[in-house]
Write a protein that holds these residues in place. Sequence first.
Motif, PDB file in Angstrom:
ATOM      1  N   THR A 129     -68.365 -13.833  10.311  1.00 47.07           N
ATOM      2  CA  THR A 129     -69.467 -14.172   9.403  1.00 47.07           C
ATOM      3  C   THR A 129     -69.556 -15.628   8.975  1.00 47.07           C
ATOM      4  O   THR A 129     -70.611 -16.057   8.503  1.00 47.07           O
ATOM      5  CB  THR A 129     -69.347 -13.342   8.115  1.00 47.07           C
ATOM      6  OG1 THR A 129     -68.071 -13.605   7.519  1.00 47.07           O
ATOM      7  CG2 THR A 129     -69.467 -11.857   8.406  1.00 47.07           C
ATOM      8  N   THR A 152     -71.184  -8.345   0.889  1.00 45.81           N
ATOM      9  CA  THR A 152     -71.366  -7.474   2.049  1.00 45.81           C
ATOM     10  C   THR A 152     -71.870  -6.099   1.640  1.00 45.81           C
ATOM     11  O   THR A 152     -72.800  -5.548   2.251  1.00 45.81           O
ATOM     12  CB  THR A 152     -70.043  -7.351   2.822  1.00 45.81           C
ATOM     13  OG1 THR A 152     -69.584  -8.661   3.192  1.00 45.81           O
ATOM     14  CG2 THR A 152     -70.209  -6.505   4.074  1.00 45.81           C
ATOM     15  N   TYR A 190     -75.728 -13.741   6.660  1.00 44.81           N
ATOM     16  CA  TYR A 190     -76.441 -12.564   6.179  1.00 44.81           C
ATOM     17  C   TYR A 190     -77.954 -12.761   6.188  1.00 44.81           C
ATOM     18  O   TYR A 190     -78.701 -11.782   6.234  1.00 44.81           O
ATOM     19  CB  TYR A 190     -75.918 -12.141   4.808  1.00 44.81           C
ATOM     20  CG  TYR A 190     -74.598 -11.411   4.913  1.00 44.81           C
ATOM     21  CD1 TYR A 190     -74.494 -10.258   5.675  1.00 44.81           C
ATOM     22  CD2 TYR A 190     -73.458 -11.887   4.280  1.00 44.81           C
ATOM     23  CE1 TYR A 190     -73.292  -9.582   5.813  1.00 44.81           C
ATOM     24  CE2 TYR A 190     -72.245 -11.221   4.406  1.00 44.81           C
ATOM     25  CZ  TYR A 190     -72.162 -10.064   5.179  1.00 44.81           C
ATOM     26  OH  TYR A 190     -70.965  -9.408   5.325  1.00 44.81           O
TER      27      TYR A 190
END
Length: 393
Positions: free
Chosen positions: A249, A286, A258
């Motif tokens: 990520t 998350t 994201y």
Amino acid sequence: MLTSLLDNDFYKITMQNAVIKRFPYAHARYAFINRGEHDFPEGFGAALRREVDQMAELRLRDEEKRYLETTCPYLDPTYLDFLAGFHYNPSEVIIEQQGSDLSVIIEGPWYRTILWEVPLMALISELWYRVRGVTITPEADALIEQRAQEKIELYRRLGLKIAEFGTRRRFSFDVHDRVVGALGHYGGEAFSGTSNVLLAMRHGVKPIGTHAHEWFMFHGARFGFKMANSLALEHWVDVYRGDLGIALTDTFTSKAFYDSFDKKFAKLFDGVRHDSGDPFEFASQTIAHYERLGINPLSKTIIFSDALTPERVERIQAFCQDRIGMAFGIGTNFTNDVGVEPMNMVIKMVEARPEGQGWLPVIKLSDVAEKNTGDPEMISLAKRILALNGKRD
């Protein structure tokens, strides 16, 4: 010091396969970064040079190829045939030492040079102790397996899944081998495997890994920062069709990740990996992201892999319990917990040359600024493009 082509982390194998499939003409340049500002003793560079030159003799053995065929069916026969014919080219590695400063540069076709990083770091780490005459005390040596046993039994009591990720900064291959052996013997269902392919084969456990920052860094140079995460994920899915479904990520910050990790990717991937920044903030971020997309976080997994210790793991478990699935990848705390100072160093891709283009700088924007790597002007540009400074170009 290195005796097998598979003495490497699994994500290098999986990424090499993907690079061959998608970017066979790309070139890459990597550099050693001495984060700990370690002083290298006289003769260190020459000793490293000798070890690198000997790596040209390594070849994939028949039993190693059969192991990959059986264990990793998503690695197709054409790739395994390529790997069977692969050998390291030491001319791709430039090593220089000026006083106590060490410089290591790797340059060549990306599909070849991608395999250098992890074994080079393992060599630098082991030589760091050997050349300086640093040894493990007999008392510490006798406790290597016991320490690993105590840690994995703690994780087992907590009901956790733990993988070993410690190739790059291990004290030595011998310590690494003994630790993985103890984890496999005492871990039971708590020990999910090791990132080191050779030791996974030797000890009959699962090789663990998907992709690393360089996969996303190259996409940033090739396609631009706005499209890097989306296309890196898309190309990964194209190659592996649902296998190896943990997404990293933090190459351009988790915020930017994201922004690209839409419902399609969130459903396709089994989970995400945390590698920098506050793990509790990341877990909350998350969980909230999955909930916004209408996905039950308990159906997904976070792999935590940043500087983990037993105490830190326990705190993360308490925070995530019954909120989201979790597992842990532990490196240096397993393979270099022998009473000596572990090294603080990395080898990172610094430039890429996609097909038909010139050399372009690549960058990594970690969730902590201290882990950022790359050209400062390019970092500043990426922050503006990705609206990480509150402004958008």
